[in-house]
Design a protein around this motif. Structure first.
Motif, PDB file in Angstrom:
ATOM      1  N   SER A  11       0.826  -1.208   0.000  1.00 40.15           N
ATOM      2  CA  SER A  11       0.000   0.000   0.000  1.00 40.15           C
ATOM      3  C   SER A  11       0.858   1.255   0.000  1.00 40.15           C
ATOM      4  O   SER A  11       1.923   1.290   0.633  1.00 40.15           O
ATOM      5  N   ALA A  12       0.378   2.292  -0.686  1.00 37.08           N
ATOM      6  CA  ALA A  12       1.062   3.590  -0.708  1.00 37.08           C
ATOM      7  C   ALA A  12       0.564   4.506   0.399  1.00 37.08           C
ATOM      8  O   ALA A  12       0.970   5.665   0.490  1.00 37.08           O
ATOM      9  N   GLY A  13      -0.292   3.980   1.272  1.00 37.93           N
ATOM     10  CA  GLY A  13      -0.986   4.832   2.229  1.00 37.93           C
ATOM     11  C   GLY A  13      -0.151   5.473   3.296  1.00 37.93           C
ATOM     12  O   GLY A  13      -0.615   6.425   3.952  1.00 37.93           O
ATOM     13  N   ARG A  14       1.094   4.990   3.523  1.00 31.34           N
ATOM     14  CA  ARG A  14       1.947   5.613   4.539  1.00 31.34           C
ATOM     15  C   ARG A  14       3.265   6.108   3.936  1.00 31.34           C
ATOM     16  O   ARG A  14       4.250   6.304   4.666  1.00 31.34           O
ATOM     17  N   SER A  15       3.237   6.336   2.644  1.00 29.73           N
ATOM     18  CA  SER A  15       4.406   6.940   2.001  1.00 29.73           C
ATOM     19  C   SER A  15       4.501   8.407   2.396  1.00 29.73           C
ATOM     20  O   SER A  15       3.553   8.997   2.927  1.00 29.73           O
ATOM     21  N   ALA A  16       5.651   9.011   2.109  1.00 34.82           N
ATOM     22  CA  ALA A  16       5.825  10.432   2.404  1.00 34.82           C
ATOM     23  C   ALA A  16       4.833  11.274   1.611  1.00 34.82           C
ATOM     24  O   ALA A  16       4.289  12.268   2.126  1.00 34.82           O
ATOM     25  N   ASP A  17       4.580  10.880   0.371  1.00 29.60           N
ATOM     26  CA  ASP A  17       3.617  11.621  -0.445  1.00 29.60           C
ATOM     27  C   ASP A  17       2.211  11.525   0.148  1.00 29.60           C
ATOM     28  O   ASP A  17       1.468  12.521   0.181  1.00 29.60           O
ATOM     29  N   ALA A  18       1.842  10.330   0.620  1.00 32.14           N
ATOM     30  CA  ALA A  18       0.511  10.155   1.199  1.00 32.14           C
ATOM     31  C   ALA A  18       0.348  10.988   2.467  1.00 32.14           C
ATOM     32  O   ALA A  18      -0.714  11.576   2.710  1.00 32.14           O
ATOM     33  N   ALA A  19       1.403  11.031   3.292  1.00 29.05           N
ATOM     34  CA  ALA A  19       1.345  11.849   4.504  1.00 29.05           C
ATOM     35  C   ALA A  19       1.159  13.327   4.161  1.00 29.05           C
ATOM     36  O   ALA A  19       0.372  14.043   4.802  1.00 29.05           O
ATOM     37  N   LEU A  51     -10.772   8.784   1.998  1.00 29.55           N
ATOM     38  CA  LEU A  51      -9.961   7.858   1.217  1.00 29.55           C
ATOM     39  C   LEU A  51      -8.510   7.840   1.685  1.00 29.55           C
ATOM     40  O   LEU A  51      -7.894   6.772   1.792  1.00 29.55           O
ATOM     41  N   LEU A  52      -7.963   9.010   1.964  1.00 26.52           N
ATOM     42  CA  LEU A  52      -6.569   9.054   2.425  1.00 26.52           C
ATOM     43  C   LEU A  52      -6.420   8.394   3.793  1.00 26.52           C
ATOM     44  O   LEU A  52      -5.408   7.739   4.070  1.00 26.52           O
ATOM     45  N   ARG A  53      -7.423   8.535   4.632  1.00 28.16           N
ATOM     46  CA  ARG A  53      -7.389   7.846   5.929  1.00 28.16           C
ATOM     47  C   ARG A  53      -7.480   6.335   5.711  1.00 28.16           C
ATOM     48  O   ARG A  53      -6.785   5.543   6.381  1.00 28.16           O
ATOM     49  N   TYR A  54      -8.347   5.919   4.794  1.00 29.46           N
ATOM     50  CA  TYR A  54      -8.496   4.493   4.502  1.00 29.46           C
ATOM     51  C   TYR A  54      -7.190   3.900   3.970  1.00 29.46           C
ATOM     52  O   TYR A  54      -6.751   2.831   4.405  1.00 29.46           O
ATOM     53  N   MET A  59      -7.789  -4.215  10.408  1.00 32.01           N
ATOM     54  CA  MET A  59      -9.112  -4.460   9.837  1.00 32.01           C
ATOM     55  C   MET A  59     -10.195  -3.699  10.589  1.00 32.01           C
ATOM     56  O   MET A  59     -11.155  -3.212   9.973  1.00 32.01           O
ATOM     57  N   ALA A  60     -10.059  -3.585  11.900  1.00 35.19           N
ATOM     58  CA  ALA A  60     -11.049  -2.824  12.664  1.00 35.19           C
ATOM     59  C   ALA A  60     -11.064  -1.370  12.208  1.00 35.19           C
ATOM     60  O   ALA A  60     -12.128  -0.736  12.089  1.00 35.19           O
ATOM     61  N   TRP A  61      -9.884  -0.804  11.949  1.00 37.46           N
ATOM     62  CA  TRP A  61      -9.807   0.562  11.454  1.00 37.46           C
ATOM     63  C   TRP A  61     -10.424   0.687  10.069  1.00 37.46           C
ATOM     64  O   TRP A  61     -11.148   1.656   9.776  1.00 37.46           O
ATOM     65  N   LEU A  62     -10.143  -0.265   9.187  1.00 39.98           N
ATOM     66  CA  LEU A  62     -10.643  -0.177   7.812  1.00 39.98           C
ATOM     67  C   LEU A  62     -12.169  -0.179   7.769  1.00 39.98           C
ATOM     68  O   LEU A  62     -12.785   0.649   7.083  1.00 39.98           O
ATOM     69  N   VAL A  63     -12.798  -1.109   8.491  1.00 37.67           N
ATOM     70  CA  VAL A  63     -14.263  -1.159   8.445  1.00 37.67           C
ATOM     71  C   VAL A  63     -14.863   0.060   9.146  1.00 37.67           C
ATOM     72  O   VAL A  63     -15.912   0.572   8.729  1.00 37.67           O
TER      73      VAL A  63
END
Length: 428
Positions: free
Chosen positions: A192-200, A252-255, A267-271
């Protein structure tokens, strides 16, 4: 027990449902225990027509992509595009292929046009909304569409030096959409790209843009973005769109952030993030007017929702629970339970279960006054029903008192021309 239950059942119609409630709710949520059955969707359509004609409801919201749903709303309110285009482009998860969904959209468009072909006033038009995020089981969408739309809206209306970045910088940070929609990220957080520097950096930008939208509200509402019909011609004004894009971009960015997480809480966070996005969309719809909401029971119920994912139990508060906590009596929830779905291996329920008690009744369909029945049962609750098919989630008898009603359908019969099989998606 069957004789006692007869005291709490009614015909399935809008008048009976409203008779269970202290007042007309702004959000009337109708749950479903399985996805993609045309007979249940037909029941929903009939109920919505009655709510429109008898109770003044004007919007229906489905468990579908909130951004894609704008295409259906455009078609219904202004005739933009064709029915085929609206169904293909405006309803996610492949559910635009279902016959009953197509008939719903066709009827809503005809209602708005009227027999005289002059069209109804904007205040009387029917509206369509998706209230789910742009999410699938295997991946989430890129935040590009919602984030760039929000940035573009503000860039055209506020001083440039207030913006946290330029459109070019935003585009560079977003990069290729493929890295956001990587299917392997659902099972492998490292993909996942969700915790990359760009995503942050993008999360901070999205937060600043959403804050700027709120800070500039008086100016934005005074410059042609208020409640009057805008140049899209369908009553969905620029301000509402910008708020939708802000909710979607930040959600979406949080997801994506939590898709990149490797902790047991992932998974608890995602749902929870998904239903949080749903809840914010529902509250926006409630502010606009009375709405019928249709989704899986677990997304609408008041008690905490739960399911097993990857072999582990996961709990979260549903969109309905979150919206209902704020709306109080302006939120109502009617669950749906079924007797049989024989073509999926769901045969007659055991007689000691809640569905089994209802299955013994002669009625093919009925609405149950759930709180009164729960009170009559007292501490004696029916046994939970175990579904042999993953696509049907039976009603938890412990939740009966916290529903405003239950629609019971005795037998679901397979229909041809049903679009995608319900088996392609689990309940929820």
């Amino acid at each position: 027990m069957a004789t006692d239950i007869k005291d709490f059942i009614h015909a399935v119609d809008a008048a009976a449902v409203m008779g269970l409630l202290p007042a007309r709710p702004r959000l009337l949520a109708l749950g479903e225990p399985t996805h993609g059955d045309n007979s249940l969707l037909d029941l929903r359509n009939d109920l919505f027509r009655q709510l429109v004609e008898q109770e003044g409801y004007r919007t229906i919201a489905l468990e579908s992509d909130c951004v894609k749903g704008l295409a259906v709303d455009d078609y219904i309110t202004s005739g933009t595009g064709t029915l085929d285009e609206a169904m293909e482009q405006g309803i996610s998860h492949g559910w635009g292929a279902f016959t009953a969904n197509r008939e719903l959209v066709r009827w809503m468009r005809a209602y708005n046009v009227r027999a005289d072909h002059e069209g109804r006033p904007a205040s009387e038009r029917l509206r369509f909304a998706g209230f789910d995020g742009p999410l699938e089981i295997t991946h989430a969408a890129s935040p590009r569409q919602s984030l760039t739309a929000l940035h573009g809206y503000l860039a055209a209306r506020v001083a440039t030096d207030l913006l946290p970045c330029t459109s070019d910088a935003l585009d560079q940070l977003l990069g290729s959409d493929d890295r956001w929609t990587e299917p392997a990220a659902m099972t492998d957080p490292s993909r996942s790209a969700g915790r990359s520097a760009d995503a942050a950096r993008l999360r901070l930008i999205a937060d600043d843009l959403a804050a700027l939208l709120d800070q500039q509200m008086p100016r934005l509402l005074a410059t042609g973005s208020g409640s009057e019909q805008d140049n899209r011609g369908n009553g969905q004004n620029d301000w509402e769109l910008a708020r939708l894009y802000a909710r979607t971009a930040t959600g979406l960015l949080r997801y994506h952030h939590w898709m990149a997480d490797s902790s047991p809480a992932r998974m608890a966070w995602l749902v929870a993030v998904r239903d949080g996005m749903m809840a914010r969309n529902l509250l926006a719809l409630a502010a606009r007017g009375r709405t019928l909401v249709h989704a899986q029971n677990a997304h609408l119920q008041r008690p905490v929702s739960s399911m097993r994912m990857g072999g582990a139990p996961v709990e979260w508060w549903s969109a309905g629970a979150l919206a209902g906590a704020q709306l109080g009596a302006c939120y109502a929830f009617v669950a749906t339970a079924l007797g049989t779905i024989r073509h999926q291996g769901v045969d007659a329920p055991p007689p000691d279960t809640f569905e089994g008690l209802l299955y013994a009744l002669p009625e093919d369909r009925c609405v149950i006054d759930a709180p009164r029945l729960a009170a009559a049962l007292g501490g004696t609750r029916p046994a939970p029903r175990v579904s042999p098919w993953f696509g049907y989630a039976s009603l938890d008898p412990a939740h009966l008192a916290q529903a405003d009603g239950v629609v019971f359908v005795k037998d679901v019969v397979e229909r041809q021309n049903q679009g995608l099989s319900a088996a392609v998606r689990p309940a929820g």
